[in-house]
Enzyme design. Structure first.
Site, PDB file in Angstrom:
ATOM      1  N   ASP A  51       0.821  -1.216   0.000  1.00 46.82           N
ATOM      2  CA  ASP A  51       0.000   0.000   0.000  1.00 46.82           C
ATOM      3  C   ASP A  51       0.852   1.262   0.000  1.00 46.82           C
ATOM      4  O   ASP A  51       0.479   2.276  -0.563  1.00 46.82           O
ATOM      5  CB  ASP A  51      -0.986   0.005   1.182  1.00 46.82           C
ATOM      6  CG  ASP A  51      -2.263   0.753   0.825  1.00 46.82           C
ATOM      7  OD1 ASP A  51      -2.706   0.631  -0.334  1.00 46.82           O
ATOM      8  OD2 ASP A  51      -2.799   1.481   1.665  1.00 46.82           O
ATOM      9  N   GLU A  92      -0.222  10.569   5.357  1.00 49.23           N
ATOM     10  CA  GLU A  92      -0.314   9.118   5.172  1.00 49.23           C
ATOM     11  C   GLU A  92       1.058   8.533   4.827  1.00 49.23           C
ATOM     12  O   GLU A  92       1.436   7.471   5.338  1.00 49.23           O
ATOM     13  CB  GLU A  92      -1.303   8.844   4.035  1.00 49.23           C
ATOM     14  CG  GLU A  92      -2.063   7.545   4.184  1.00 49.23           C
ATOM     15  CD  GLU A  92      -3.263   7.517   3.247  1.00 49.23           C
ATOM     16  OE1 GLU A  92      -4.201   8.320   3.444  1.00 49.23           O
ATOM     17  OE2 GLU A  92      -3.272   6.705   2.312  1.00 49.23           O
ATOM     18  N   GLU A 144     -11.200   6.116  -2.332  1.00 47.83           N
ATOM     19  CA  GLU A 144     -11.195   6.502  -0.911  1.00 47.83           C
ATOM     20  C   GLU A 144     -12.327   5.797  -0.140  1.00 47.83           C
ATOM     21  O   GLU A 144     -12.138   5.358   1.001  1.00 47.83           O
ATOM     22  CB  GLU A 144     -11.344   8.024  -0.769  1.00 47.83           C
ATOM     23  CG  GLU A 144     -10.216   8.848  -1.394  1.00 47.83           C
ATOM     24  CD  GLU A 144      -8.912   8.790  -0.619  1.00 47.83           C
ATOM     25  OE1 GLU A 144      -8.433   7.685  -0.316  1.00 47.83           O
ATOM     26  OE2 GLU A 144      -8.347   9.867  -0.337  1.00 47.83           O
ATOM     27  N   GLU A 214      -9.519  -2.991  -6.244  1.00 45.23           N
ATOM     28  CA  GLU A 214      -9.457  -2.977  -4.769  1.00 45.23           C
ATOM     29  C   GLU A 214      -9.565  -4.405  -4.216  1.00 45.23           C
ATOM     30  O   GLU A 214      -8.861  -4.768  -3.285  1.00 45.23           O
ATOM     31  CB  GLU A 214     -10.535  -2.068  -4.182  1.00 45.23           C
ATOM     32  CG  GLU A 214     -10.287  -0.576  -4.406  1.00 45.23           C
ATOM     33  CD  GLU A 214      -9.105  -0.010  -3.602  1.00 45.23           C
ATOM     34  OE1 GLU A 214      -8.729  -0.592  -2.578  1.00 45.23           O
ATOM     35  OE2 GLU A 214      -8.560   1.015  -4.029  1.00 45.23           O
TER      36      GLU A 214
END
Ligand SMILES: Cc1ncc(CN)c(N)n1
Length: 225
Positions: A51, A92, A144, A214
């Site tokens: 990620d 992040e 998101e 995803e």
């Protein structure tokens, strides 16, 4: 307001029509295993490393979206919302570095997996000036929203999320991030309401592709791809 309601129904309609795919992305076995406390920590570490690579590619995508908003948006506040998203991504990136060190994951030696490379390439295709702002902002919402829904579920009533993973879940599952995703959904709906049929179809196909990526991204945590 009537138009607004109609377009709320548009994204809602897609989510209803493609509910199985949406649920596969937002209730994936990986995040469900975090929620029920059975998570395999090596899967979590694999996800973390992959990620980080994805988020680094996500930053230029958001930058391209900012440029599209500046050129094409009919509402100045879109830029502020996207800029807020960009600021959150700055945080992040730092968080990933801290978290990786906490779990002894070496980010510099993490090799991007095939799925990750393909998803990043897909993001890059959305950065093209040829891609309409409406399509790109709708994709942004979907990307998101999957994390928000997935991780908020890990914190909701009845969850047994291990203490050491709660901060990860909070990062995307907190109410502020939920509100931000809701604002992105409103922007996407407002744009879709004003869009011709071909743009609406492209946006829908793009959301479906995001959801598929995803699911595949979560699958990577199993270490099979
Ligand atoms: C794969 C993926 N999708 C979404 C997010 C949320 N920004 C993320 N960090 N990584």
């Amino acid at each position: 307001m009537e138009g607004c309601n109609k377009e709320m129904l548009m994204i809602q309609k897609w989510l209803n029509q493609h509910n199985e795919l949406y649920t596969s992305a937002t209730r994936h076995p990986f995040t469900l295993s975090i929620r029920d406390g059975s998570v395999d920590l090596s899967a979590f570490k694999r996800w973390l490393g992959q990620d980080y690579i994805f988020v680094r590619a996500f930053v230029p995508f958001v930058a391209s979206l900012l440029l599209k908003a500046w050129k094409e948006s009919d509402d100045d506040s879109d830029i502020e919302v996207i800029l807020g998203g960009m600021a959150a991504l700055n945080d992040e990136v730092s968080w990933f570095k801290r978290e990786a060190s906490k779990w002894s994951v070496s980010l510099s030696s993490t090799v991007p997996q095939k799925t990750n490379l393909e998803y990043c390439r897909f993001l890059e295709s959305l950065m093209s000036p040829e891609v309409d702002y409406t399509v790109a902002v709708t994709a942004f919402w979907a990307i998101e929203a999957v994390y928000q829904e997935s991780y908020a579920h890990c914190l909701s009533d009845g969850s047994k999320t291990p203490e050491e993973l709660k901060e990860t879940c909070q990062r995307w599952g907190n109410d502020g991030f939920g509100q931000y995703c809701h604002t992105l959904q409103n922007i996407a709906n407002r744009r879709l309401e004003k869009s011709p049929e071909d743009i609406i179809s492209k946006a829908e196909a793009t959301v479906m592709r995001v959801l598929e990526y995803e699911v595949e991204f979560w699958n990577m945590s199993r270490g099979e791809t």
